[in-house]
Design an enzyme around this catalytic site. Structure first.
Site, PDB file in Angstrom:
ATOM      1  N   ILE A  19     -16.350 -17.823  28.681  1.00  0.00           N
ATOM      2  CA  ILE A  19     -17.710 -17.790  29.239  1.00  0.00           C
ATOM      3  C   ILE A  19     -18.290 -19.195  29.436  1.00  0.00           C
ATOM      4  O   ILE A  19     -19.155 -19.395  30.293  1.00  0.00           O
ATOM      5  CB  ILE A  19     -18.621 -16.899  28.362  1.00  0.00           C
ATOM      6  N   GLY A  40     -16.699 -18.369  16.832  1.00  0.00           N
ATOM      7  CA  GLY A  40     -16.564 -17.511  18.010  1.00  0.00           C
ATOM      8  C   GLY A  40     -17.177 -18.099  19.261  1.00  0.00           C
ATOM      9  O   GLY A  40     -17.118 -19.307  19.511  1.00  0.00           O
ATOM     10  N   VAL A  41     -17.809 -17.236  20.033  1.00  0.00           N
ATOM     11  CA  VAL A  41     -18.366 -17.673  21.312  1.00  0.00           C
ATOM     12  C   VAL A  41     -19.550 -18.628  21.098  1.00  0.00           C
ATOM     13  O   VAL A  41     -19.765 -19.557  21.893  1.00  0.00           O
ATOM     14  CB  VAL A  41     -18.722 -16.434  22.184  1.00  0.00           C
ATOM     15  N   ASP A  42     -20.266 -18.452  20.014  1.00  0.00           N
ATOM     16  CA  ASP A  42     -21.395 -19.327  19.659  1.00  0.00           C
ATOM     17  C   ASP A  42     -20.896 -20.773  19.496  1.00  0.00           C
ATOM     18  O   ASP A  42     -21.457 -21.719  20.082  1.00  0.00           O
ATOM     19  CB  ASP A  42     -22.010 -18.794  18.348  1.00  0.00           C
ATOM     20  N   THR A 131     -18.828  -7.850  18.818  1.00  0.00           N
ATOM     21  CA  THR A 131     -17.494  -7.240  18.666  1.00  0.00           C
ATOM     22  C   THR A 131     -16.466  -8.168  18.011  1.00  0.00           C
ATOM     23  O   THR A 131     -15.297  -7.807  17.888  1.00  0.00           O
ATOM     24  CB  THR A 131     -16.916  -6.788  20.026  1.00  0.00           C
ATOM     25  N   VAL A 133     -16.805 -11.379  14.944  1.00  0.00           N
ATOM     26  CA  VAL A 133     -17.140 -11.519  13.516  1.00  0.00           C
ATOM     27  C   VAL A 133     -18.042 -10.376  13.026  1.00  0.00           C
ATOM     28  O   VAL A 133     -17.910  -9.917  11.889  1.00  0.00           O
ATOM     29  CB  VAL A 133     -17.869 -12.867  13.289  1.00  0.00           C
ATOM     30  N   TYR A 134     -18.933  -9.877  13.866  1.00  0.00           N
ATOM     31  CA  TYR A 134     -19.886  -8.850  13.427  1.00  0.00           C
ATOM     32  C   TYR A 134     -19.308  -7.433  13.431  1.00  0.00           C
ATOM     33  O   TYR A 134     -19.992  -6.480  13.047  1.00  0.00           O
ATOM     34  CB  TYR A 134     -21.172  -8.925  14.257  1.00  0.00           C
TER      35      TYR A 134
HETATM   36  N1  AR6 Z   1     -15.742 -16.644  25.974  1.00  0.00           N
HETATM   37  C1  AR6 Z   1     -15.898 -15.302  26.030  1.00  0.00           C
HETATM   38  N2  AR6 Z   1     -15.782 -14.505  24.950  1.00  0.00           N
HETATM   39  C2  AR6 Z   1     -15.483 -15.104  23.766  1.00  0.00           C
HETATM   40  C3  AR6 Z   1     -15.310 -16.498  23.622  1.00  0.00           C
HETATM   41  C4  AR6 Z   1     -15.447 -17.288  24.808  1.00  0.00           C
HETATM   42  N3  AR6 Z   1     -15.295 -18.631  24.786  1.00  0.00           N
HETATM   43  N4  AR6 Z   1     -15.036 -16.764  22.307  1.00  0.00           N
HETATM   44  C5  AR6 Z   1     -15.025 -15.579  21.664  1.00  0.00           C
HETATM   45  N5  AR6 Z   1     -15.286 -14.572  22.525  1.00  0.00           N
HETATM   46  P1  AR6 Z   1     -18.117 -13.427  18.168  1.00  0.00           P
HETATM   47  P2  AR6 Z   1     -20.269 -11.669  17.148  1.00  0.00           P
HETATM   48  C6  AR6 Z   1     -15.423 -13.126  22.291  1.00  0.00           C
HETATM   49  O1  AR6 Z   1     -17.425 -13.392  16.839  1.00  0.00           O
HETATM   50  O2  AR6 Z   1     -19.294 -10.609  16.800  1.00  0.00           O
HETATM   51  C7  AR6 Z   1     -20.607 -16.495  15.244  1.00  0.00           C
HETATM   52  O3  AR6 Z   1     -20.151 -17.238  14.145  1.00  0.00           O
HETATM   53  C8  AR6 Z   1     -14.735 -12.535  21.088  1.00  0.00           C
HETATM   54  O4  AR6 Z   1     -13.368 -12.251  21.385  1.00  0.00           O
HETATM   55  O5  AR6 Z   1     -18.220 -14.724  18.872  1.00  0.00           O
HETATM   56  O6  AR6 Z   1     -21.537 -11.293  17.863  1.00  0.00           O
HETATM   57  C9  AR6 Z   1     -22.128 -16.484  15.343  1.00  0.00           C
HETATM   58  O7  AR6 Z   1     -22.705 -17.685  14.911  1.00  0.00           O
HETATM   59  C10 AR6 Z   1     -15.535 -11.251  20.889  1.00  0.00           C
HETATM   60  O8  AR6 Z   1     -15.064 -10.219  21.759  1.00  0.00           O
HETATM   61  O9  AR6 Z   1     -19.643 -12.858  18.059  1.00  0.00           O
HETATM   62  C11 AR6 Z   1     -22.496 -15.316  14.458  1.00  0.00           C
HETATM   63  O10 AR6 Z   1     -22.556 -15.711  13.103  1.00  0.00           O
HETATM   64  C12 AR6 Z   1     -16.943 -11.642  21.357  1.00  0.00           C
HETATM   65  O11 AR6 Z   1     -16.796 -12.892  22.033  1.00  0.00           O
HETATM   66  C13 AR6 Z   1     -21.365 -14.348  14.649  1.00  0.00           C
HETATM   67  O12 AR6 Z   1     -20.232 -15.133  15.036  1.00  0.00           O
HETATM   68  C14 AR6 Z   1     -17.967 -11.783  20.249  1.00  0.00           C
HETATM   69  O13 AR6 Z   1     -17.373 -12.378  19.121  1.00  0.00           O
HETATM   70  C15 AR6 Z   1     -21.656 -13.370  15.759  1.00  0.00           C
HETATM   71  O14 AR6 Z   1     -20.628 -12.416  15.808  1.00  0.00           O
END
Ligand code: AR6
Length: 186
Positions: A19, A40-42, A131, A133-134
């Site tokens: 993204i 993750g994405v954050d 989907t 870490v959460y």
């Molecule tokens: N582009 C698109 N999707 C992604 C990317 C990317 N670069 N990186 C990961 N994903 P998550 P949550 C997908 O864990 O579950 C963080 O530490 C990944 O495969 O990023 O909402 C925050 O600070 C998954 O399908 O977010 C919070 O503490 C999706 O993004 C916590 O994680 C969401 O995964 C939030 O957890």
């Protein structure tokens, strides 16, 4: 990046990719209450946007959300070094088997769309909020996303991109959409 699949007369696009590379009016960040970044994405969004994003998030905490951003709420910053002009930060719920948090997850999407519209934006991309870490089950999250989009997009000028990280996630989305009776555009 794979070719987009589209639904809802082209208003809903689904792609596989990172993204942080997307040129959009806004990308949505799956943040946490602190808004100070994470994994993750954050983490990816903060790295790609550069240090100014954290400074902007610190200002949001000071001025608007001193106790942190609650589940299902949204906050706006510029995109800084990202190709996206803005970042909409939202906090998805942590999945719990015994508590129904579907409305909180739906609110992340609804409120992001409303904020984008309020800002006069045209394009917005979402990751699969909650989907990773959460722990929200992917199919259940897709079900919620599709229902929100079906409710909102017919009355909206926005084009929405769902950006999934894997081909497997894209396939899972396609199955859920088909189970709910939504056919892909031809
Ligand atoms: N582009 C698109 N999707 C992604 C990317 C990317 N670069 N990186 C990961 N994903 P998550 P949550 C997908 O864990 O579950 C963080 O530490 C990944 O495969 O990023 O909402 C925050 O600070 C998954 O399908 O977010 C919070 O503490 C999706 O993004 C916590 O994680 C969401 O995964 C939030 O957890």
């Amino acid at each position: 990046m794979t070719t987009a699949m589209t639904w809802m007369s082209g208003k809903l696009r689904v792609i596989q990719g990172d993204i942080t590379t997307l040129e959009m009016d806004a990308i949505v960040n799956a943040a946490n209450h602190s808004l100070m970044g994470g994994g993750g994405v954050d983490g990816a969004i903060h790295r790609a946007a550069g240090a100014e994003l954290k400074t902007a998030c610190q200002a949001l905490r000071r001025e608007q959300w001193p106790d942190g951003l609650p589940d299902g709420e949204v906050a706006l910053t510029p995109g800084f070094n990202l190709p996206a002009r803005h970042v909409i930060h939202t906090v998805g719920p942590v999945y719990a088997k015994t508590i129904d948090k579907s409305e909180l997850l739906a609110n992340c999407y609804r409120k992001s769309l409303a904020l984008a519209e309020q800002q006069g934006l045209h394009t917005i991309a979402f990751p699969a909020i909650s989907t990773g870490v959460y722990g929200y089950p992917f199919d259940q999250a897709c079900d919620i996303v599709i229902r929100v989009m079906a409710e909102k997009l017919p009355h909206s000028a926005l084009t929405v991109t769902l950006c999934f990280f894997s081909q497997k996630d894209m396939e899972a989305f396609r199955h859920v959409a088909s189970r709910l009776g939504y056919q892909r555009d031809r």
